[in-house]
Design a protein around this motif. Structure first.
Motif, short mmCIF file in Angstrom:
data_model
loop_
_atom_site.label_atom_id
_atom_site.label_comp_id
_atom_site.label_asym_id
_atom_site.label_seq_id
_atom_site.Cartn_x
_atom_site.Cartn_y
_atom_site.Cartn_z
N TYR A 95 0.83 -1.21 0.00
CA TYR A 95 0.00 0.00 0.00
C TYR A 95 0.86 1.26 0.00
O TYR A 95 0.57 2.23 -0.68
N ALA A 96 1.97 1.17 0.77
CA ALA A 96 2.86 2.33 0.86
C ALA A 96 3.47 2.65 -0.50
O ALA A 96 3.62 3.82 -0.86
N ILE A 97 3.79 1.62 -1.26
CA ILE A 97 4.39 1.87 -2.58
C ILE A 97 3.40 2.54 -3.51
O ILE A 97 3.76 3.30 -4.39
N LYS A 98 2.13 2.26 -3.28
CA LYS A 98 1.11 2.87 -4.16
C LYS A 98 1.10 4.39 -4.04
O LYS A 98 0.73 5.09 -4.98
N VAL A 99 1.50 4.88 -2.86
CA VAL A 99 1.45 6.33 -2.66
C VAL A 99 2.39 7.08 -3.61
O VAL A 99 1.94 7.96 -4.33
N PRO A 100 3.69 6.70 -3.65
CA PRO A 100 4.54 7.41 -4.61
C PRO A 100 4.08 7.22 -6.05
O PRO A 100 4.18 8.16 -6.85
N MET A 158 1.50 -0.70 -18.42
CA MET A 158 2.43 -0.89 -17.33
C MET A 158 1.84 -1.82 -16.27
O MET A 158 2.50 -2.75 -15.80
N ASN A 159 0.58 -1.56 -15.91
CA ASN A 159 -0.05 -2.38 -14.89
C ASN A 159 -0.19 -3.82 -15.35
O ASN A 159 0.07 -4.76 -14.60
N HIS A 161 3.69 -9.18 -5.43
CA HIS A 161 2.83 -8.04 -5.73
C HIS A 161 3.54 -6.72 -5.38
O HIS A 161 3.57 -5.78 -6.18
N ALA A 162 4.15 -6.70 -4.18
CA ALA A 162 4.86 -5.49 -3.76
C ALA A 162 6.00 -5.17 -4.71
O ALA A 162 6.22 -4.01 -5.09
N ALA A 163 6.71 -6.23 -5.13
CA ALA A 163 7.84 -6.01 -6.03
C ALA A 163 7.36 -5.42 -7.35
O ALA A 163 7.99 -4.51 -7.90
N SER A 164 6.24 -5.95 -7.85
CA SER A 164 5.75 -5.44 -9.13
C SER A 164 5.33 -3.98 -9.00
O SER A 164 5.53 -3.17 -9.91
N LEU A 165 4.78 -3.63 -7.82
CA LEU A 165 4.44 -2.22 -7.59
C LEU A 165 5.69 -1.35 -7.57
O LEU A 165 5.73 -0.25 -8.10
N GLY A 166 6.75 -1.90 -6.93
CA GLY A 166 8.02 -1.16 -6.86
C GLY A 166 8.58 -0.92 -8.25
O GLY A 166 9.08 0.16 -8.55
N ARG A 198 6.88 -0.56 -10.90
CA ARG A 198 6.11 0.54 -11.49
C ARG A 198 6.66 1.90 -11.04
O ARG A 198 6.74 2.83 -11.83
N THR A 199 6.99 1.98 -9.75
CA THR A 199 7.51 3.26 -9.24
C THR A 199 8.72 3.70 -10.06
O THR A 199 8.83 4.85 -10.49
#
Lengths: 236, 417
Positions: B10-15, B96-97, B123-128, B130-131
């Motif tokens: 969730y935190a990664i989604k913020v940036p 990207m998603n 999941h978290a890694a894939s979000l990272g 994206r960042t």
């Protein structure tokens, strides 16, 4: 101590300018002596060689300022002259007499300060006269206004002056720090050039006044042009 | 562990959201109030996080609709640019998603052990991932899209749209009606990202060339103005000359005392006209006279010493670009100072085989030198500086700018051919 002359036939104006110059001297903490002259003849006939700067009015009764400037230039090529005028149209003539500027009367203090600041800065820049180059033939006094450029020469350096070439065992970096950075530019790893002797700049080459050519390395071209622009800009 | 990973993702989604929010903001201004901004941010979060699977047209279309609504409601500007931005950005988000999610999914399936912890970690890694990509994209788009909104017209937007619609359609078809083997959609998604970046670059490029064209037109106008004035100047000079002679004649004819007084007063009045400049270049004379008048009206001490007889090789358009812009900038900067400190010096002369030009003005002194004011001054000077640069570089010259001791000094050196 700096010696400044004011030459103008309007007494009131001379008094005010004198006062302003003394005010400037006090603010800046420099010692300045002001000598007033009320006429061009008075200034030129007993011309004193220790004058550093002259404020010279153009419209005067006996001989005008331009004539006076001509006469002064014959005796003293170094003194700085600032013309005083009530008309802007003389702007073109200034450089003929090697003038520092034309100021339109009345002079505001902000203008006087600007001109004196500029003049002092340049004067101080020119104060360093020479460097010493030592090699096995002895110590050589090299005047900065005759030092054209320094180049690498085998494992040593060759100092080119207007009169002679002198070998030096020091490093280019040493000279680069010793010589005033406003007057010299490292245009190439093996060349340090005196901006005064630059006649023109081609794409990657400096043409010197004596016809010699000095290479410029591509990454240094911008610096060369910047320094050149500033060098002559300061002296306009 | 699981809770930690969930919180992390969730935190990664913020940036991520913030970056998308920033990119959108760099294109279009927002509507004012804080509430709107917060809502826009929330909208961004929903859009950025859109989950795209193959064969899931509802999410695809839903995200698209939500994006359009967000743009229309929260941002300022015309409808066409807003929709265009959706068309540009949305394919990027979708690709990207889809890529990060699906690759994550494939990796998970290939693993020998499949636990919930690993699933969330992937999941978290894939979000990272994206960042990282968003940071990269926002950098590029910031570089390319300055002032884009003001400079592109409807036609240009539609041109961009036509390309983006093609990309979006291709994505939609491949993702929703493609085969069960999701990897087939990868190249299309990747190509979409690249194509969109190309579009953003293209938009920036178009905007840039439009700006150059505007600048040239401004210069042309100024040039025409001075050319017109030059004729006036010559006429007035002739009149002035005649008038002076007539007055001298009248004076010698010795009329009554009143007539004499009148003559002297007239002579005084026209003598102010002698304030014209003679620099050796008639075009420059006109510019200087114009600017000197402007400066004097504003209480600026304006001093000129110019010898420009050898400046004939410069085209008039460039002369006006250099001196006109530089003096205008100097005047504008002077207005921020008290009258007692306003000062401009213009000098130029031939030195050896070069033309040296200096234009100097006072700026806020050391005492009141705040970072912000200098920045502003630089920006102000920056506007005209671009065309001064262009005009000097055309002749192999260079202009350099120095700001020190409460002065702004522009020096130019141009080799004389």
């Amino acid at each position: 101590m700096y010696h400044i002359a004011i030459c103008d036939d309007e007494k009131q104006f001379v008094r005010e300018l004198q006062k302003s110059i003394y005010q400037y001297a006090k603010e800046k903490g420099v010692e300045i002596k002001v000598t007033p002259y009320s006429d061009g003849l008075e200034l030129t006939q007993n011309y004193s060689m220790d004058i550093h700067l002259i404020f010279l009015d153009i419209k005067m009764a006996h001989i005008d300022g331009l004539q006076a400037a001509k006469a002064i230039r014959q005796m003293d090529s170094k003194v700085s002259i600032i013309f005083l005028t009530s008309m802007a149209q003389y702007a073109l003539e200034g450089y003929k007499y090697n003038a520092t500027n034309f100021i339109i009367k009345p002079i505001r203090y902000v203008r006087l300060k600007e001109e004196l600041d500029r003049w002092l800065k340049l004067y101080r820049q020119e104060e360093q006269e020479y460097i010493l180059v030592t090699n096995d033939t002895g110590k050589h006094k090299v005047f900065l206004n005759s030092l054209q450029y320094i180049e690498t020469f085998g494992r040593n350096l060759m100092v080119h002056t207007e009169q002679e070439n002198i070998i030096s065992y020091r490093k280019m970096k040493d000279y680069e720090t010793e010589l005033p950075p406003t007057r010299f530019v490292r245009c190439h790893a093996s060349y340090l050039t005196n901006l005064f002797f630059v006649k023109s700049v081609k794409k990657l080459e400096i043409l010197l006044t004596n016809g010699e050519r000095i290479p410029i390395s591509q990454p240094r071209r911008k610096t060369v042009m910047d320094k050149l622009a500033e060098y002559w800009g300061d002296r306009l | 562990m699981i809770t930690f990973l969930v919180i992390l993702s969730y935190a990664i989604k913020v940036p991520n959201t913030f970056l998308v929010y920033q990119i959108l903001k760099s294109f279009l201004p927002m509507r004012g109030p804080l509430v709107v901004r917060l809502l826009a941010f929330a909208g961004c979060a929903a859009i950025t996080d859109a989950i795209i699977y193959t064969g899931d047209s509802v999410n695809f279309i839903g995200g698209f609709a939500l994006f359009i609504i967000c743009m229309l409601v929260f941002y300022r500007g015309g409808t066409v640019p807003k929709l265009s931005i959706v068309l540009i950005i949305y394919p990027m988000i979708v690709s990207m998603n889809f890529l990060t999610q699906d690759i994550g999914h494939q990796v998970f399936r290939m693993l020998p052990v499949q636990t919930e912890v690993i699933s969330i970690a992937i999941h978290a890694a894939s979000l990272g991932l994206r960042t990282v990509l968003w940071v990269f994209i926002s950098r590029l788009s910031r570089q390319w899209t300055r002032n884009i909104l003001k400079l592109l017209n409807i036609k240009m937007w539609l041109l961009l749209d036509s390309v983006c619609i093609a990309i979006l359609t291709a994505l939609f078809v491949v993702l929703n009606f493609g085969s069960e083997i999701t990897q087939i959609a990868y190249p299309v998604a990747l190509a979409s990202i690249i194509a969109v970046l190309g579009c953003i670059y293209l938009a920036g490029y178009i905007a840039d060339s439009v700006q150059t064209r505007y600048r040239l037109r401004d210069l042309q106008l100024e040039y025409e103005y001075y050319k017109g004035k030059q004729n006036d100047e010559e006429r007035i000079r002739a009149v002035y000359h005649d008038m002076k002679n007539h007055l001298l004649l009248l004076q010698s004819a010795s009329g009554g005392e009143d007539a004499m007084k009148m003559i002297t007063s007239l002579q005084d009045q026209i003598s102010s006209y002698e304030n014209y400049f003679k620099t050796g270049n008639t075009f420059l004379d006109v510019i200087l006279r114009d600017k000197a008048e402007k400066a004097k009206e504003r209480g600026i001490d304006f001093s000129v010493m110019l010898h420009f007889e050898d400046g004939g090789f410069l085209e008039p358009l460039d002369i006006s670009a250099i001196f006109g812009n530089a003096i205008d900038n100097a005047i504008e900067a002077s207005l921020k100072l008290p009258v007692s400190r306003r000062l401009i010096t213009v000098k130029a002369n031939r030195v050896r085989d070069m033309l040296s030009i200096v234009i100097e003005n006072h700026t806020a002194g050391e005492a009141d030198l705040l970072l912000e004011t200098t920045k502003q001054d630089k920006l102000l000077h920056g506007l005209g500086l671009k065309s001064i640069e262009q005009s000097t570089e055309k002749y192999g010259g260079q202009c350099s700018v120095k700001q020190a001791d409460g002065r702004f000094i522009l020096t130019i050196i141009i080799p004389i051919p």
